[in-house]
Design an enzyme around this catalytic site. Structure first.
Site, PDB file in Angstrom:
ATOM      1  N   SER A 158       0.823  -1.217   0.000  1.00 31.83           N
ATOM      2  CA  SER A 158       0.000   0.000   0.000  1.00 31.83           C
ATOM      3  C   SER A 158       0.859   1.270   0.000  1.00 31.83           C
ATOM      4  CB  SER A 158      -0.956  -0.053   1.191  1.00 31.83           C
ATOM      5  OG  SER A 158      -1.902   0.962   1.088  1.00 31.83           O
ATOM      6  N   HIS A 218      -7.473  -5.597   1.515  1.00 29.46           N
ATOM      7  CA  HIS A 218      -6.278  -4.747   1.534  1.00 29.46           C
ATOM      8  C   HIS A 218      -5.224  -5.243   2.522  1.00 29.46           C
ATOM      9  CE1 HIS A 218      -4.416  -0.984   0.362  1.00 29.46           C
ATOM     10  NE2 HIS A 218      -4.148  -0.705   1.619  1.00 29.46           N
TER      11      HIS A 218
END
Ligand SMILES: *[C@@H]1O[C@H](CO)[C@@H](O)[C@H](O)[C@H]1NC(C)=O
Ligand SMILES: *[C@@H]1O[C@H](CO)[C@@H](O)[C@H](O)[C@H]1NC(C)=O
Ligand SMILES: *[C@@H]1O[C@H](CO)[C@@H](O)[C@H](O)[C@H]1NC(C)=O
Ligand SMILES: *[C@@H]1O[C@H](CO)[C@@H](O)[C@H](O)[C@H]1NC(C)=O
Length: 422
Positions: free
Chosen positions: A185, A389
């Site tokens: 990320s 995620h």
């Protein structure tokens, strides 16, 4: 509606907007399940004795050597680099965490599963970065974290200062380039900024692997996107009550995790649901036993400006520098709009890993990035329909679904540098 903003900030999510229907009954059942007067349940802590350890202690407890190095950035931040040193001739690899995370996230899954350990087992020299502002990098040569100026940064500064400082330190010490940079990320966001703004540093990296590349965010599904409607309030609350510091590890959070989240399986499920609401639901891959460890480390702190910059990326659908508004943009950039980061000139070989149930980094946005980058050597949708995620670092099956392929790419890309396999 306004008070929900406060809840939003404090609990890291909003209950308005895209609320999955199954949250509501859990929410109401929740209050009855907490008994504030009851004693701490120490059972969870016993089950998992990593709970109160820091990254170095966790690594050593898993039976590996561990080192910490402090690196100073050009603008004075003191960053902690953690390391599981490899033997002579080992190849250096660098792992960089996501927003509100730390180096600990690369070892939380434990021996035989966590990526840092798998890499060490393969003979690599494993380095774990910590961005400015997190638990391990909350220091500066002249500024104090209680000053506003300390928190005047976003992932832009992490890209042009933090990554160059850490990567230069490692490559100087080892007198060789990084074999692989692995980012999760925000660990990818800042890499792209470094690679476009400081290409000389990027040439010290032979390959880059992305977990959930955070570059284009226009299709974000997470309720975090609703912050768009409360930007003024967000800025004001962060300034007034938190001197622009975002969710540091604090006694309050530790208190919440100890007395609320870890009371019993129901409260654990509730707390995990709050995490899922920001990043996508995947209860099956979540190991509830790890929750106390996770909450002891994350959220680990960053700047409010980082959230604002991400929000600009979401709104504008452009990967570009911080937008200060017309006048200050003219002053800073000599242009009314902030300049774009130049992705099309990034030459380092890149592998893109993404999850199909990632509420922050959507598949559509990954494909857009793929079309722009000139040297993508692998693009891989994790073969698990609910992969979210954070599954990249916490999923029960992350070793099988993700890390096996990572190790394979690293071996195949440079077969001549073959590392010792056990
Ligand atoms: C831990 O769990 C066991 C049964 O699972 C229970 O008997 C014991 O009282 C618990 N300990 C605490 C401190 O809650
Ligand atoms: C590693 O290299 C150093 C110096 O380069 C040498 O002194 C040491 O003996 C080597 N260790 C091993 C295990 O080969
Ligand atoms: C970026 O790429 C363009 C065309 O592809 C080229 O003209 C330009 O010189 C490159 N810029 C840098 C800094 O390499
Ligand atoms: C969950 O985490 C605990 C503690 O690290 C570990 O012992 C257990 O094997 C994990 N379970 C699964 C299914 O990965």
């Amino acid at each position: 509606m306004r008070w929900t903003v406060v809840v939003y900030l404090l609990s890291f999510c909003s209950f308005s907007g895209a609320t999955p229907p199954d949250i509501i009954p859990e929410l109401s059942a929740f209050a009855s399940k907490i008994s504030w007067t009851s004693k701490i349940q120490s059972n969870n802590t016993k089950l998992n004795s990593d709970v109160t350890l820091n990254t170095l202690e966790m690594i050593r407890r898993a039976g590996y050597p561990a080192e910490a190095h402090v690196v100073t950035t050009e603008d004075g931040y003191l960053l902690t680099l953690h390391r599981i040193p490899g033997g002579n001739g080992s190849l250096p690899v660098f792992l960089q965490h996501a927003l509100l995370c730390t180096s600990a996230d690369w070892v939380i899954l434990g021996k035989g599963k966590a990526l840092a350990y798998l890499l060490a087992d393969q003979g690599y020299d494993v380095w774990l970065g910590n961005y400015r502002g997190n638990t391990y990098s909350r220091a500066h040569t002249s500024l104090s974290p209680s000053e506003l100026k300390f928190w005047d940064f976003s992932f832009h500064e992490m890209g042009i200062y933090d990554l160059p400082a850490m990567i230069t330190f490692i490559t100087n010490m080892r007198s060789q380039p990084l074999h692989t940079y692995i980012g999760h990320s925000m660990g990818t966001t800042s890499f792209y900024i470094m690679a476009s703004e400081r290409p000389k540093i990027a040439r010290m990296v032979q390959m880059m692997i992305n977990f959930a590349p955070g570059v284009f965010l226009s299709h974000m599904e997470s309720p975090l996107k609703h912050i768009t409607h409360f930007l003024k309030e967000f800025e004001m609350i962060m300034r007034l009550f938190f001197h622009d510091e975002l969710l540091p590890q604090s006694d309050l959070l530790r208190f919440v995790s100890k007395y609320v989240c870890n009371q019993n399986l129901d409260t654990q499920k509730f707390c995990a649901d709050i995490i899922f609401m920001t990043c996508g639901f995947d209860r099956e891959q979540f190991n509830y036993t790890l929750l106390p460890v996770i909450l002891n480390h994350d959220p680990a702190g960053s700047s409010a400006k980082t959230i604002l910059h991400y929000n600009q990326v979401y709104q504008s659908d452009k990967f570009r520098q911080y937008d200060y508004g017309l006048l200050k943009n003219l002053f800073m950039y000599h242009s009314p709009e902030p300049p774009n980061y130049d992705l099309a000139n990034i030459t380092v070989p890149i592998a893109l890993f993404y999850g199909s149930n990632d509420w922050i980094v959507n598949t559509v946005n990954v494909k857009k990035l793929h079309r722009i980058l000139p040297n993508v050597v692998d693009i891989y949708e994790v073969p698990w329909p609910n992969f979210n995620h954070l599954d990249f670092i916490w999923a029960k099956d992350a070793p099988k679904l993700v890390y096996e392929r990572v190790l394979k790419i690293m071996r195949e890309k440079y077969p001549n540098n073959a590392v010792s396999t056990e």
